[in-house]
Write a protein that holds these residues in place. Sequence first.
Motif, PDB file in Angstrom:
ATOM      1  N   TYR A  55       0.786  -1.272   0.007  1.00 34.36           N
ATOM      2  CA  TYR A  55      -0.087   0.252  -0.061  1.00 34.36           C
ATOM      3  C   TYR A  55       0.772   1.227   0.115  1.00 34.36           C
ATOM      4  N   SER A  56       1.906   1.302  -0.855  1.00 39.35           N
ATOM      5  CA  SER A  56       2.598   2.369  -0.983  1.00 39.35           C
ATOM      6  C   SER A  56       2.583   3.121  -2.340  1.00 39.35           C
ATOM      7  N   THR A  57       3.029   4.325  -2.575  1.00 32.90           N
ATOM      8  CA  THR A  57       2.658   4.919  -3.895  1.00 32.90           C
ATOM      9  C   THR A  57       2.545   4.114  -5.186  1.00 32.90           C
ATOM     10  N   CYS A  58       3.548   3.321  -5.316  1.00 35.48           N
ATOM     11  CA  CYS A  58       3.424   2.562  -6.610  1.00 35.48           C
ATOM     12  C   CYS A  58       2.066   1.879  -6.720  1.00 35.48           C
ATOM     13  N   MET A  59       1.492   1.409  -5.657  1.00 36.85           N
ATOM     14  CA  MET A  59       0.022   0.734  -6.044  1.00 36.85           C
ATOM     15  C   MET A  59      -1.140   1.584  -5.944  1.00 36.85           C
ATOM     16  N   SER A  93      -3.363  -6.758   2.661  1.00 37.17           N
ATOM     17  CA  SER A  93      -2.604  -5.428   2.676  1.00 37.17           C
ATOM     18  C   SER A  93      -1.403  -5.329   3.481  1.00 37.17           C
ATOM     19  N   ILE A  94      -0.539  -4.620   2.895  1.00 39.61           N
ATOM     20  CA  ILE A  94       0.939  -4.444   3.530  1.00 39.61           C
ATOM     21  C   ILE A  94       0.904  -3.159   3.768  1.00 39.61           C
ATOM     22  N   LYS A  95       0.612  -2.567   4.852  1.00 38.00           N
ATOM     23  CA  LYS A  95       0.788  -1.064   5.296  1.00 38.00           C
ATOM     24  C   LYS A  95       1.642  -0.963   6.407  1.00 38.00           C
ATOM     25  N   GLY A  96       2.958  -0.589   5.958  1.00 34.83           N
ATOM     26  CA  GLY A  96       4.115  -0.297   6.959  1.00 34.83           C
ATOM     27  C   GLY A  96       4.331  -1.697   7.213  1.00 34.83           C
ATOM     28  N   THR A 137       0.495   4.139   2.183  1.00 31.00           N
ATOM     29  CA  THR A 137       1.125   4.085   3.523  1.00 31.00           C
ATOM     30  C   THR A 137       2.542   3.683   3.132  1.00 31.00           C
ATOM     31  N   ASN A 138       3.360   4.431   3.650  1.00 29.88           N
ATOM     32  CA  ASN A 138       4.919   4.113   3.653  1.00 29.88           C
ATOM     33  C   ASN A 138       5.676   2.990   4.226  1.00 29.88           C
TER      34      ASN A 138
END
Length: 452
Positions: A66-70, A96-99, A119-120
């Motif tokens: 869930y970073s900018t790329c997606m 989901s991978i949030k951090g 989310t970074n």
Amino acid sequence: MRKLFDKSLKSLSITFLAMGMGIFSSCCSRVDTPADTKYLPTFHEINFEGTEDFLKPDNLSLYVDYSTCMSMALQTSPFFKAMIPSLTAATKSYYSIKGDSIKKEDGQVFTLLSSIPNTNYADILTAARNIVEGRSEGVLLTDGEFYEPTVAKSHVNDPYLKDVFSEWLKKGHDIYVIAEPYKEPYNGNVYDKKRFYFLFTDSRVPNNIYDRITQCVDLKNYPDVDIYHMSVSHPTIMAEGTHSMPDTSLAASIKGYGDFEIQEWNIDWNSIQDIFLNANVDENGNPLPNGKPVISGLKINRNSFGCFRIKDIALKVYDVNEPYAELYVNKDGGMKLAKMQTPLQETTNFFILDENEFKAHSMVNISLDPAFNEACLDGEPYNYTKVDICVNGVDYVFDNYSSMFDFQSIDVPGQTNSSVTESIKQCLTDPAIKKMMNNALIYTIYIKSNKN
């Protein structure tokens, strides 16, 4: 009366000695063999299959960074839009991978993929480990940028995925890496990044995720998108039909079983040697240094491994009269079947491979060895022979593709992030990985023939 008794005893002793010699000779030179091949598939399954960790089909797990790329993929990537239906249809579990938080999400996959908040610092390494520790297909969508704010920070050239790649490949599975270039704005600058679709799958799984994607997405429409394949087992073999082509002179019947086949030859061995050892030219007058091929029609995909190119192959021939006869008797007797305790001993000077034809056209042409050794034809009334076609050397070719995985680092401006490249490269330098490729079994042919 005494002389008559001594004479009879002497005669009887000679008779028993002759019988004993006959029995001894029979035991040493001939093996009583079954009349049919009906249990050969069972023989193959028990002794030569079942060691790999086969994946459960139709159970795909999808992990999304869930970073900018997606978060910007749906708005900016026609390729991602084209892929969504394949992912939606195949996914059974969505994460989901949030951090550093990896959470199983409820809801429709299409809806979840259509609304990804940014989310970074995604923990993509743990996500990859979760896939590899499972027994089903998995897909990881990420930019490949692994960042730990409290530890090593940006892993710009750290092969952090090396171990998970190696573990998956050593299980006998496949990894397909789809690399899609995109531009990502950050703090007033624009960076050339890659959106990675890591497909942890197995090409032998029916309707696997790679097949789904390539059947539904016309890749010719996306020339900037690269696909790279990694595997260290089950190289691809192709045939004009569903199996090899025994020469018509053998009057052979043949059945294919995926990664092996069974042939039944219906002429005697004297005729076989006359036909195939004495043939010096083919039908077009071209010389045949090894005689006329007994088996042809198979072609090896020498790029099956992706990262390595198959350089050479070899034939390994085994006499399986005795172990097959033993299994056959036990099977008919309702006994519990067990794997052979003694490894098969390779037979020499039986078949030979046309190495020039393989190097020129990747074709597998098998002939009788000019120094033909019939020692393994010890069965009566039939002989059962196992022929393995194996990899016998590979060439490293990854350097031709490594640039497709590099991208500009956001966290360390001015540097190239080569972490994915290094992960693959270091995985491929693992001695156990190369050993698996150098000894990989490609295909097996069982031959039932008459006694010699």
